[in-house]
Design a protein around this motif. Structure first.
Motif, PDB file in Angstrom:
ATOM      1  N   ASP A 139       7.566  -5.081 -16.270  1.00  0.00           N
ATOM      2  CA  ASP A 139       8.523  -5.183 -18.609  1.00  0.00           C
ATOM      3  C   ASP A 139       6.800  -6.016 -18.449  1.00  0.00           C
ATOM      4  OD1 ASP A 139      11.258  -5.020 -17.169  1.00  0.00           O
ATOM      5  OD2 ASP A 139      11.373  -6.627 -16.436  1.00  0.00           O
ATOM      6  N   GLU A 140       7.073  -6.156 -20.493  1.00  0.00           N
ATOM      7  CA  GLU A 140       5.639  -6.530 -20.384  1.00  0.00           C
ATOM      8  C   GLU A 140       5.809  -7.677 -19.810  1.00  0.00           C
ATOM      9  OE1 GLU A 140       6.400  -7.716 -24.847  1.00  0.00           O
ATOM     10  OE2 GLU A 140       7.205  -4.758 -24.884  1.00  0.00           O
ATOM     11  N   PRO A 141       4.273  -8.790 -20.387  1.00  0.00           N
ATOM     12  CA  PRO A 141       4.369  -9.778 -19.238  1.00  0.00           C
ATOM     13  C   PRO A 141       4.098 -11.021 -20.421  1.00  0.00           C
ATOM     14  CG  PRO A 141       2.035  -8.372 -20.634  1.00  0.00           C
ATOM     15  CD  PRO A 141       3.079  -7.589 -20.182  1.00  0.00           C
ATOM     16  N   GLN A 142       4.775 -11.836 -19.700  1.00  0.00           N
ATOM     17  CA  GLN A 142       5.410 -12.770 -20.453  1.00  0.00           C
ATOM     18  C   GLN A 142       4.453 -13.948 -20.301  1.00  0.00           C
ATOM     19  OE1 GLN A 142       8.226 -13.325 -22.337  1.00  0.00           O
ATOM     20  NE2 GLN A 142       8.907 -11.310 -21.534  1.00  0.00           N
TER      21      GLN A 142
END
Length: 92
Positions: free
Chosen positions: A10-13
């Motif tokens: 997933d995209e880094p938060q």
């Protein structure tokens, strides 16, 4: 057999404070750019100086237009073809 996805994570938060800082910095740079364009345009009108018109147009195009269009195009980078066919904008 299903093909492997190209992106497996997933995209880094990012932290909320960092996102807020980025939005405030964008807002300030847009406002300063519009202010500089206005002052340069006033200089063009007062002195009839064509270079000041170019400065005003440059700042207006470089900083003013993206600042004005940001709310309208905010959702497009994440929208897929399936999401764009609906009437709602998937802003996250």
């Amino acid at each position: 057999m299903r093909p492997l996805p190209l992106q497996v994570i997933d995209e880094p938060q990012l932290p909320e404070w960092l996102l807020a800082f980025g939005q405030v910095a964008s807002l300030l740079s847009g406002l300063i750019g519009v202010l500089i364009a206005y002052v340069a345009y006033r200089g063009y009108r007062r002195n009839d100086s064509r270079p000041m018109l170019y400065v005003a147009a440059g700042f207006g195009l470089a900083l003013g237009i993206p600042f004005a269009l940001y709310p309208f195009v905010r959702c497009f980078p994440r929208a897929s073809h399936r999401d764009c066919s609906s009437s709602r904008c998937p802003v996250s």
